[in-house]
Design an enzyme around this catalytic site. Sequence first.
Site, PDB file in Angstrom:
ATOM      1  N   ALA A 167     -19.020 -11.324  10.115  1.00 48.64           N
ATOM      2  CA  ALA A 167     -19.483 -10.660   8.745  1.00 48.64           C
ATOM      3  C   ALA A 167     -19.585  -9.069   8.922  1.00 48.64           C
ATOM      4  O   ALA A 167     -20.507  -8.776   8.198  1.00 48.64           O
ATOM      5  CB  ALA A 167     -20.521 -11.306   8.008  1.00 48.64           C
ATOM      6  N   HIS A 191     -31.248 -11.212   6.923  1.00 49.79           N
ATOM      7  CA  HIS A 191     -32.207 -11.087   5.834  1.00 49.79           C
ATOM      8  C   HIS A 191     -31.614 -11.432   4.420  1.00 49.79           C
ATOM      9  O   HIS A 191     -32.466 -11.692   3.667  1.00 49.79           O
ATOM     10  CB  HIS A 191     -32.778  -9.917   5.767  1.00 49.79           C
ATOM     11  CG  HIS A 191     -31.746  -8.629   5.329  1.00 49.79           C
ATOM     12  ND1 HIS A 191     -32.149  -7.487   4.992  1.00 49.79           N
ATOM     13  CD2 HIS A 191     -30.365  -8.707   5.261  1.00 49.79           C
ATOM     14  CE1 HIS A 191     -31.189  -6.672   4.539  1.00 49.79           C
ATOM     15  NE2 HIS A 191     -30.149  -7.519   4.658  1.00 49.79           N
ATOM     16  N   ASP A 215     -14.540 -11.004   8.634  1.00 55.18           N
ATOM     17  CA  ASP A 215     -15.155 -11.072   6.985  1.00 55.18           C
ATOM     18  C   ASP A 215     -14.231 -11.781   6.017  1.00 55.18           C
ATOM     19  O   ASP A 215     -13.410 -12.250   6.555  1.00 55.18           O
ATOM     20  CB  ASP A 215     -15.616  -9.497   6.624  1.00 55.18           C
ATOM     21  CG  ASP A 215     -16.876  -9.627   5.752  1.00 55.18           C
ATOM     22  OD1 ASP A 215     -16.874 -10.300   4.763  1.00 55.18           O
ATOM     23  OD2 ASP A 215     -17.686  -8.924   6.089  1.00 55.18           O
ATOM     24  N   ASP A 275     -15.049 -17.119   7.489  1.00 53.02           N
ATOM     25  CA  ASP A 275     -16.387 -17.416   6.928  1.00 53.02           C
ATOM     26  C   ASP A 275     -17.413 -17.798   7.854  1.00 53.02           C
ATOM     27  O   ASP A 275     -17.250 -18.812   8.787  1.00 53.02           O
ATOM     28  CB  ASP A 275     -15.985 -18.615   5.783  1.00 53.02           C
ATOM     29  CG  ASP A 275     -17.350 -19.118   5.154  1.00 53.02           C
ATOM     30  OD1 ASP A 275     -18.284 -18.634   5.420  1.00 53.02           O
ATOM     31  OD2 ASP A 275     -17.213 -20.039   4.509  1.00 53.02           O
ATOM     32  N   ARG A 296     -25.057  -7.990  12.101  1.00 54.99           N
ATOM     33  CA  ARG A 296     -25.823  -7.070  11.523  1.00 54.99           C
ATOM     34  C   ARG A 296     -26.200  -7.311  10.074  1.00 54.99           C
ATOM     35  O   ARG A 296     -25.154  -7.166   9.363  1.00 54.99           O
ATOM     36  CB  ARG A 296     -25.275  -5.744  11.875  1.00 54.99           C
ATOM     37  CG  ARG A 296     -25.900  -4.651  11.565  1.00 54.99           C
ATOM     38  CD  ARG A 296     -25.148  -3.204  11.750  1.00 54.99           C
ATOM     39  NE  ARG A 296     -25.977  -2.067  11.308  1.00 54.99           N
ATOM     40  CZ  ARG A 296     -26.006  -1.705  10.253  1.00 54.99           C
ATOM     41  NH1 ARG A 296     -25.438  -2.063   9.091  1.00 54.99           N
ATOM     42  NH2 ARG A 296     -27.029  -0.567   9.926  1.00 54.99           N
TER      43      ARG A 296
END
Length: 398
Positions: free
Chosen positions: A201, A276, A224, A256, A272
């Site tokens: 991603a 979060h 991605d 994906d 990276r």
Amino acid sequence: MVHTHLGYISSCLSLAIRAHVTEILRDAGPAGLHVKEIAAPTGINADKLAHVLRLLATSHVFREVAPDTFANNRVSAGLDTGKDIKDILANPQSKYDGTESIAAILEHLTEICLHDIAHFPDVILDPKLTNSEEPNQAAFNVAHKTDLPVFEWLSQPEQAYQSKRFSVGMHASHTISVPGVILKGFDWGSLPKGSIVVDVAGGIGTKTLILAKEFEHLKFVVQDRPTVMKEDAIKFWNKEFPDAVSSGRVSLQVHDMFSPQPVHDASVFIVRAIMHDWSDDYCVKILSRLRSAATANTQLVVIDSIISYACDDSTQALDTIEGARDLRTIAPAPLLPNYGAASLMTYLMDISMLAGLNGHERTVPQFADIFERSGWKLVRVHTDGFNYHDSKAIGVPL
């Protein structure tokens, strides 16, 4: 009392950006313009705008150089798209096209995210939502009356402007990060010749570009979504480093991250600024896909924020994790152990992730937990001072 009103600054900043104040003031120079001249191009109320700009000037965004006369300062000048105000007003939807303006992400944060945070307490207090880890059951969904997670919502045709603005803003925020920080905290040079590094991603591959130019003996795969890989990434690499793609050193792959990982001989998986965005359960799903494709020698490099406690955490049993002790550095009194307001941005981002996505920033023990649940072992952490967003949590297969 002051803390209850800080959101007003965000709201006023949103207004200033959307009213193109920085661009209007650009040619006026240090002498500035009277608020009536600033308000005229957009037709907004000049007296009300004066109150807004005075609050911002008091917060060191813009300067009030004479009564009701305002000018840019170094902070507000950073919001400039570089475009002529006439062009912006003629086509507001194209304001950020062809720019790398940090104002794009600030407009997103002060418009979209400000609505999210207004509903955040209600969601946490709601018995049906408080324990949810689903990305479509966050404050964002209540605020914007949608069952779609943020990124799916942004991909809808009616959100074309918001999506474009967000993409420009994210790219701009990466360009102002500390140059070369991706090179630190992991010994890329020690990887054997021909080792494959997969940027999961990874967007268009801005960080992979730095690695590819620095370490010619390595191969890279940037993964991605189709919308990123089939157009933006190709343009980026054709401009910045076309030989890397044509030679096969860098591959651009549609993937994906919740699907089975297609690369089974990777030396390193990079994840990276992804963790979060997601709750623990979803992070475990992502990392489990990587663990299933890992070899016995594959390493996992998670680059994200690592937050510290606001108290002394020296009692934690983390001595087996290299670098963890460095995060225990306690600020001298009377500062809080985590340096308080000096590190506030990371904690604000923590709440922003909760409100928008049901994700959150993590402490070292929290990273160790999601690593273990997904078949990895956290063996080392690295951070550069207060540059928490580019901290690295490094794992190996259990």
